[in-house]
Write an enzyme that holds these catalytic residues in place. Structure first.
Site, short mmCIF file in Angstrom:
data_model
loop_
_atom_site.label_atom_id
_atom_site.label_comp_id
_atom_site.label_asym_id
_atom_site.label_seq_id
_atom_site.Cartn_x
_atom_site.Cartn_y
_atom_site.Cartn_z
N HIS A 1 0.83 -1.21 0.00
CA HIS A 1 0.00 0.00 0.00
C HIS A 1 0.86 1.25 0.00
O HIS A 1 2.06 1.19 0.23
CB HIS A 1 -0.98 0.01 1.18
CG HIS A 1 -0.35 0.05 2.52
ND1 HIS A 1 0.18 -1.06 3.13
CD2 HIS A 1 -0.17 1.08 3.38
CE1 HIS A 1 0.65 -0.73 4.31
NE2 HIS A 1 0.47 0.56 4.48
N HIS B 1 1.08 5.29 1.47
CA HIS B 1 0.62 6.36 2.36
C HIS B 1 1.14 7.68 1.81
O HIS B 1 2.33 7.78 1.49
CB HIS B 1 1.22 6.21 3.77
CG HIS B 1 0.56 5.19 4.61
ND1 HIS B 1 -0.59 5.45 5.30
CD2 HIS B 1 0.90 3.92 4.88
CE1 HIS B 1 -0.93 4.36 5.98
NE2 HIS B 1 -0.04 3.42 5.73
N TYR C 1 -6.62 32.87 15.38
CA TYR C 1 -6.94 33.54 14.12
C TYR C 1 -8.23 34.35 14.24
O TYR C 1 -8.30 35.50 13.80
CB TYR C 1 -7.06 32.52 13.00
CG TYR C 1 -7.60 33.10 11.71
CD1 TYR C 1 -6.79 33.88 10.90
CD2 TYR C 1 -8.92 32.90 11.33
CE1 TYR C 1 -7.28 34.44 9.73
CE2 TYR C 1 -9.42 33.46 10.18
CZ TYR C 1 -8.59 34.22 9.37
OH TYR C 1 -9.07 34.77 8.22
N GLN D 1 -8.58 38.33 13.94
CA GLN D 1 -9.47 38.86 12.91
C GLN D 1 -10.44 39.86 13.52
O GLN D 1 -10.72 40.91 12.94
CB GLN D 1 -10.24 37.72 12.23
CG GLN D 1 -10.87 38.10 10.93
CD GLN D 1 -9.84 38.44 9.87
OE1 GLN D 1 -8.75 37.90 9.84
NE2 GLN D 1 -10.19 39.35 9.00
#
Length: 153
Positions: free
Chosen positions: A62, A64, A126, A130
């Site tokens: 597989h 990733h 944030y 803001q």
């Protein structure tokens, strides 16, 4: 570079995804010369679409990947592109794999995807910054607005 916000014309974005996908029938074919070849193919295809590979690991059965995909590309369309084109390129480079996998069917159907977002503290910070920015802009505005529907009395 992994935490950097990218820019489009009117957008700042950080869209990271953890993706896992497997070869058909989960065959253990990603090793030795195939591993380096598949790695180069996946890197090349990601560069064509503007997708940044933050981390990647090829296991025998597989793959990733931690990738940063621009918001203008959906995850499903990117995975269709990545698995489809890489299968064609793998079979062109290693023609003997056609006998094991049939013509042009290298990857199994489907994939696993998980979003990798920012942590809650970063988002709170944030939002607070803001709000401070909006308050500062309101203080700079000195123009008084009157209700146009109030009429003159």
């Amino acid at each position: 570079m992994a935490n950097k916000a990218h820019n489009l014309a009117h957008t700042k974005w950080v869209c990271k995804y953890h993706i896992v996908f497997t070869p058909k029938y989960r065959r253990k074919v990603i090793y030795n010369q195939y591993k380096t070849s598949i790695r180069e193919i996946l890197i090349t295809l990601c560069k064509f679409k503007g997708v940044e590979i933050i981390e990647g690991h090829l296991m025998p059965d597989h793959v990733h990947m931690l990738v940063s995909i621009p918001p203008k590309i959906s995850v499903s369309s990117f995975m269709g592109y990545l698995k489809g084109k890489s299968a064609l390129m793998i079979f062109d480079k290693h023609a003997n794999l056609k006998y094991k996998f049939g013509n042009r069917h290298f990857w199994a159907e489907g994939y696993y995807v998980s979003t990798v977002g920012l942590n809650e503290a970063t988002i709170k910070k944030y939002i607070q910054e803001q709000e401070k920015h909006d308050i500062a802009l309101d203080k700079l505005s000195v123009r008084e607005y009157e209700d146009p529907f109030k009429g003159s009395q």
